[in-house]
Design a protein around this motif. Structure first.
Motif, PDB file in Angstrom:
ATOM      1  N   ASN A  21      10.796  -3.220 -11.375  1.00 33.48           N
ATOM      2  CA  ASN A  21       9.608  -2.952 -12.180  1.00 33.48           C
ATOM      3  C   ASN A  21       9.856  -1.988 -13.328  1.00 33.48           C
ATOM      4  O   ASN A  21       8.959  -1.768 -14.151  1.00 33.48           O
ATOM      5  CB  ASN A  21       8.503  -2.373 -11.293  1.00 33.48           C
ATOM      6  CG  ASN A  21       8.178  -3.276 -10.122  1.00 33.48           C
ATOM      7  OD1 ASN A  21       8.337  -2.896  -8.981  1.00 33.48           O
ATOM      8  ND2 ASN A  21       7.755  -4.497 -10.403  1.00 33.48           N
ATOM      9  N   GLY A  22      11.039  -1.373 -13.367  1.00 27.83           N
ATOM     10  CA  GLY A  22      11.290  -0.412 -14.421  1.00 27.83           C
ATOM     11  C   GLY A  22      12.634   0.257 -14.259  1.00 27.83           C
ATOM     12  O   GLY A  22      13.484  -0.187 -13.480  1.00 27.83           O
TER      13      GLY A  22
ATOM     14  N   VAL B 253      28.901   1.928 -12.396  1.00 32.01           N
ATOM     15  CA  VAL B 253      29.503   2.247 -11.098  1.00 32.01           C
ATOM     16  C   VAL B 253      28.960   1.389  -9.966  1.00 32.01           C
ATOM     17  O   VAL B 253      29.521   1.406  -8.867  1.00 32.01           O
ATOM     18  CB  VAL B 253      29.313   3.740 -10.758  1.00 32.01           C
ATOM     19  CG1 VAL B 253      30.003   4.620 -11.772  1.00 32.01           C
ATOM     20  CG2 VAL B 253      27.834   4.104 -10.641  1.00 32.01           C
ATOM     21  N   GLY B 254      27.876   0.679 -10.176  1.00 26.75           N
ATOM     22  CA  GLY B 254      27.326  -0.147  -9.114  1.00 26.75           C
ATOM     23  C   GLY B 254      26.314  -1.139  -9.663  1.00 26.75           C
ATOM     24  O   GLY B 254      25.778  -0.956 -10.753  1.00 26.75           O
ATOM     25  N   TRP B 255      26.073  -2.192  -8.883  1.00 25.36           N
ATOM     26  CA  TRP B 255      25.044  -3.151  -9.299  1.00 25.36           C
ATOM     27  C   TRP B 255      24.431  -3.751  -8.045  1.00 25.36           C
ATOM     28  O   TRP B 255      25.104  -4.399  -7.252  1.00 25.36           O
ATOM     29  CB  TRP B 255      25.617  -4.240 -10.200  1.00 25.36           C
ATOM     30  CG  TRP B 255      24.538  -4.877 -11.024  1.00 25.36           C
ATOM     31  CD1 TRP B 255      24.095  -6.163 -10.963  1.00 25.36           C
ATOM     32  CD2 TRP B 255      23.743  -4.213 -12.010  1.00 25.36           C
ATOM     33  NE1 TRP B 255      23.067  -6.353 -11.856  1.00 25.36           N
ATOM     34  CE2 TRP B 255      22.827  -5.169 -12.520  1.00 25.36           C
ATOM     35  CE3 TRP B 255      23.696  -2.917 -12.514  1.00 25.36           C
ATOM     36  CZ2 TRP B 255      21.896  -4.874 -13.496  1.00 25.36           C
ATOM     37  CZ3 TRP B 255      22.766  -2.613 -13.492  1.00 25.36           C
ATOM     38  CH2 TRP B 255      21.884  -3.577 -13.982  1.00 25.36           C
ATOM     39  N   GLY B 256      23.156  -3.505  -7.875  1.00 23.70           N
ATOM     40  CA  GLY B 256      22.448  -3.865  -6.665  1.00 23.70           C
ATOM     41  C   GLY B 256      21.645  -2.657  -6.223  1.00 23.70           C
ATOM     42  O   GLY B 256      21.367  -1.749  -7.016  1.00 23.70           O
ATOM     43  N   ARG B 257      21.285  -2.606  -4.975  1.00 22.58           N
ATOM     44  CA  ARG B 257      20.543  -1.450  -4.456  1.00 22.58           C
ATOM     45  C   ARG B 257      21.421  -0.207  -4.526  1.00 22.58           C
ATOM     46  O   ARG B 257      22.583  -0.227  -4.109  1.00 22.58           O
ATOM     47  CB  ARG B 257      20.103  -1.716  -3.024  1.00 22.58           C
ATOM     48  CG  ARG B 257      19.231  -0.613  -2.428  1.00 22.58           C
ATOM     49  CD  ARG B 257      18.870  -0.946  -0.974  1.00 22.58           C
ATOM     50  NE  ARG B 257      18.110   0.132  -0.371  1.00 22.58           N
ATOM     51  CZ  ARG B 257      16.781   0.233  -0.390  1.00 22.58           C
ATOM     52  NH1 ARG B 257      16.072  -0.713  -0.979  1.00 22.58           N
ATOM     53  NH2 ARG B 257      16.170   1.254   0.170  1.00 22.58           N
ATOM     54  N   ALA B 258      20.877   0.880  -5.046  1.00 24.24           N
ATOM     55  CA  ALA B 258      21.621   2.138  -5.180  1.00 24.24           C
ATOM     56  C   ALA B 258      20.735   3.289  -4.705  1.00 24.24           C
ATOM     57  O   ALA B 258      19.501   3.241  -4.809  1.00 24.24           O
ATOM     58  CB  ALA B 258      22.042   2.361  -6.633  1.00 24.24           C
TER      59      ALA B 258
ATOM     60  N   ARG C 152      12.997  -0.983  -6.409  1.00 20.12           N
ATOM     61  CA  ARG C 152      12.137  -1.367  -7.526  1.00 20.12           C
ATOM     62  C   ARG C 152      12.621  -0.930  -8.905  1.00 20.12           C
ATOM     63  O   ARG C 152      12.036  -1.340  -9.904  1.00 20.12           O
ATOM     64  CB  ARG C 152      10.741  -0.774  -7.304  1.00 20.12           C
ATOM     65  CG  ARG C 152      10.030  -1.268  -6.046  1.00 20.12           C
ATOM     66  CD  ARG C 152       9.807  -2.781  -6.068  1.00 20.12           C
ATOM     67  NE  ARG C 152       8.889  -3.218  -5.038  1.00 20.12           N
ATOM     68  CZ  ARG C 152       7.602  -3.412  -5.206  1.00 20.12           C
ATOM     69  NH1 ARG C 152       7.052  -3.178  -6.386  1.00 20.12           N
ATOM     70  NH2 ARG C 152       6.844  -3.824  -4.215  1.00 20.12           N
ATOM     71  N   PHE C 153      13.641  -0.089  -8.967  1.00 20.65           N
ATOM     72  CA  PHE C 153      14.027   0.474 -10.261  1.00 20.65           C
ATOM     73  C   PHE C 153      15.536   0.386 -10.506  1.00 20.65           C
ATOM     74  O   PHE C 153      16.340   0.516  -9.582  1.00 20.65           O
ATOM     75  CB  PHE C 153      13.619   1.948 -10.353  1.00 20.65           C
ATOM     76  CG  PHE C 153      12.145   2.177 -10.439  1.00 20.65           C
ATOM     77  CD1 PHE C 153      11.494   2.127 -11.667  1.00 20.65           C
ATOM     78  CD2 PHE C 153      11.399   2.454  -9.303  1.00 20.65           C
ATOM     79  CE1 PHE C 153      10.125   2.343 -11.762  1.00 20.65           C
ATOM     80  CE2 PHE C 153      10.032   2.675  -9.374  1.00 20.65           C
ATOM     81  CZ  PHE C 153       9.391   2.619 -10.606  1.00 20.65           C
ATOM     82  N   TYR C 154      15.887   0.206 -11.767  1.00 21.37           N
ATOM     83  CA  TYR C 154      17.246   0.507 -12.218  1.00 21.37           C
ATOM     84  C   TYR C 154      17.376   2.031 -12.263  1.00 21.37           C
ATOM     85  O   TYR C 154      16.389   2.736 -12.519  1.00 21.37           O
ATOM     86  CB  TYR C 154      17.496  -0.050 -13.616  1.00 21.37           C
ATOM     87  CG  TYR C 154      17.409  -1.544 -13.750  1.00 21.37           C
ATOM     88  CD1 TYR C 154      18.435  -2.369 -13.294  1.00 21.37           C
ATOM     89  CD2 TYR C 154      16.312  -2.150 -14.371  1.00 21.37           C
ATOM     90  CE1 TYR C 154      18.361  -3.750 -13.442  1.00 21.37           C
ATOM     91  CE2 TYR C 154      16.229  -3.521 -14.520  1.00 21.37           C
ATOM     92  CZ  TYR C 154      17.263  -4.322 -14.055  1.00 21.37           C
ATOM     93  OH  TYR C 154      17.198  -5.686 -14.187  1.00 21.37           O
TER      94      TYR C 154
ATOM     95  N   SER D  58       7.648  -2.978 -22.150  1.00 20.28           N
ATOM     96  CA  SER D  58       7.468  -1.932 -23.155  1.00 20.28           C
ATOM     97  C   SER D  58       8.182  -0.675 -22.670  1.00 20.28           C
ATOM     98  O   SER D  58       8.693  -0.624 -21.545  1.00 20.28           O
ATOM     99  CB  SER D  58       5.977  -1.628 -23.366  1.00 20.28           C
ATOM    100  OG  SER D  58       5.482  -0.777 -22.344  1.00 20.28           O
ATOM    101  N   ALA D  59       8.194   0.347 -23.506  1.00 19.85           N
ATOM    102  CA  ALA D  59       8.854   1.600 -23.141  1.00 19.85           C
ATOM    103  C   ALA D  59       8.182   2.277 -21.950  1.00 19.85           C
ATOM    104  O   ALA D  59       8.772   3.169 -21.320  1.00 19.85           O
ATOM    105  CB  ALA D  59       8.868   2.550 -24.333  1.00 19.85           C
ATOM    106  N   LYS D  60       6.972   1.876 -21.596  1.00 19.49           N
ATOM    107  CA  LYS D  60       6.275   2.493 -20.460  1.00 19.49           C
ATOM    108  C   LYS D  60       6.860   2.065 -19.118  1.00 19.49           C
ATOM    109  O   LYS D  60       6.431   2.563 -18.070  1.00 19.49           O
ATOM    110  CB  LYS D  60       4.787   2.174 -20.521  1.00 19.49           C
ATOM    111  CG  LYS D  60       4.080   2.909 -21.651  1.00 19.49           C
ATOM    112  CD  LYS D  60       2.584   2.710 -21.620  1.00 19.49           C
ATOM    113  CE  LYS D  60       1.918   3.512 -22.734  1.00 19.49           C
ATOM    114  NZ  LYS D  60       0.441   3.381 -22.707  1.00 19.49           N
ATOM    115  N   SER D  61       7.829   1.165 -19.139  1.00 17.65           N
ATOM    116  CA  SER D  61       8.541   0.824 -17.907  1.00 17.65           C
ATOM    117  C   SER D  61       9.689   1.782 -17.642  1.00 17.65           C
ATOM    118  O   SER D  61      10.409   1.629 -16.652  1.00 17.65           O
ATOM    119  CB  SER D  61       9.067  -0.618 -17.983  1.00 17.65           C
ATOM    120  OG  SER D  61       8.009  -1.542 -17.850  1.00 17.65           O
ATOM    121  N   VAL D  62       9.856   2.771 -18.511  1.00 19.89           N
ATOM    122  CA  VAL D  62      10.917   3.775 -18.363  1.00 19.89           C
ATOM    123  C   VAL D  62      10.277   5.090 -17.950  1.00 19.89           C
ATOM    124  O   VAL D  62       9.378   5.597 -18.631  1.00 19.89           O
ATOM    125  CB  VAL D  62      11.694   3.967 -19.687  1.00 19.89           C
ATOM    126  CG1 VAL D  62      12.776   5.020 -19.511  1.00 19.89           C
ATOM    127  CG2 VAL D  62      12.276   2.641 -20.157  1.00 19.89           C
TER     128      VAL D  62
END
Length: 300
Positions: free
Chosen positions: A42-43, A86-91, A130-132, A168-172
């Motif tokens: 989601n963000g 350094v990773g891709w997936g759940r962190a 839910r987030f990067y 939009s930027a509001k996802s950050v």
């Protein structure tokens, strides 16, 4: 809600946005997916590391530490602006957070900042699914500087994700906006960061502001120097302790395992010292031979 980008897709998005990317080991498959879901996303959450030194910070966010296994983010944004994947997936980066904030991010419905969170790591909803997550190299004391190259990379990374997902930027958001027991990132305003991301999203990927040409000579601004405000140790880390090279064929690497620039220098110095010692031995041997030849000549 969105399906997380693939590793190949995020690389393409970051590079299109002008981000300098460093791929660290098996980052594409390094994750905590066995512990739970990753997605829908989601963000994106911005963090600071509370560390100094790029190489050690990369190692920490990749491998984690006692009680918290890595990866601790998807990418680490260094002082020099390079982004170390350094990773891709759940962190393990977001932990628990406020469900009201999650709803506001999903709807992109808040004003300059989300409602202050009242739930945290222990009693909040799972943010790792839910987030990067993006760790940024900084001591987090409000005094450690944010060089222009680093801040611009943070903006570019967030814009790349927003552009790829149509957000939009509001996802950050910052970690402090997600969890009631967090304070990061400290040293800049998330509202200002979102404004800069929003400005970038008005332009094509890779856009850079056109610099203003001064009409009269001016004193260079320290804000334009990505190394401004760094200590000698931080500059050394940025220059010598980040890149790694492939060892020359046949060269033993027991004493030089990483082949980072720093260890290459030590290796070269060691060879130079041994070469100098060998030269001294050769000179001594030549002198002995010369004396011996003189003795033989006189004996004739």
């Amino acid at each position: 809600m969105a399906t997380p980008l693939t590793a190949a897709a995020v690389l393409a998005a970051l590079r299109a946005e002008g981000v300098r990317v460093v791929e660290v080991g098996n980052w594409r498959t390094h994750n905590r997916n066995q512990k739970g879901a990753w997605g829908p996303v989601n963000g994106s959450i911005v963090h600071h590391t509370v560390t100094k030194g790029t190489a050690s910070t990369v190692a920490m966010v990749r491998d984690g530490y006692s009680g918290l296994p890595g990866p601790l983010c998807h990418g680490m944004i260094a002082k020099d602006g390079r982004v170390h994947m350094v990773g891709w997936g759940r962190a393990n980066h977001a932990g628990g957070g406020d469900p009201r904030v999650l709803d506001q991010v999903i709807a992109e419905s808040y004003g300059t900042r989300p409602t202050p969170p009242t739930k945290g790591n222990a009693n909040g909803v799972d943010g790792n699914a839910r987030f990067y997550g993006w760790e940024c190299e900084n001591l987090g004391d409000g005094k450690d500087p944010w060089p222009k190259a680093q801040y611009e990379a943070i903006v570019r990374v967030q814009a790349a994700l927003c552009r790829a997902h149509g957000w939009s930027a509001k996802s950050v958001i910052g970690h402090l906006e997600w969890s009631s027991d967090k304070v990061d990132p400290r040293g800049f305003s998330m509202a200002d960061l979102r404004a800069d991301v929003a400005e970038r999203l008005k332009h094509p990927a890779g856009w850079s502001p056109t610099p203003t040409t001064p009409t009269t000579p001016t004193t260079p601004s320290t804000e334009e120097d990505p190394m401004a405000g760094l200590t000698r140790e931080q500059i050394y880390d940025a220059v010598w302790r980040t890149d790694r090279m492939t060892p020359p064929e046949g060269r033993a690497t027991k004493d030089n395992p990483t082949w980072a620039a720093e260890s290459v220098l030590r290796d070269a110095a060691s060879y130079a010292i041994r070469a100098e010692a060998a030269a001294v031995r050769v000179e001594a041997a030549a002198a002995r031979i010369e004396r011996a030849l003189g003795t033989v000549t006189r004996g004739r």
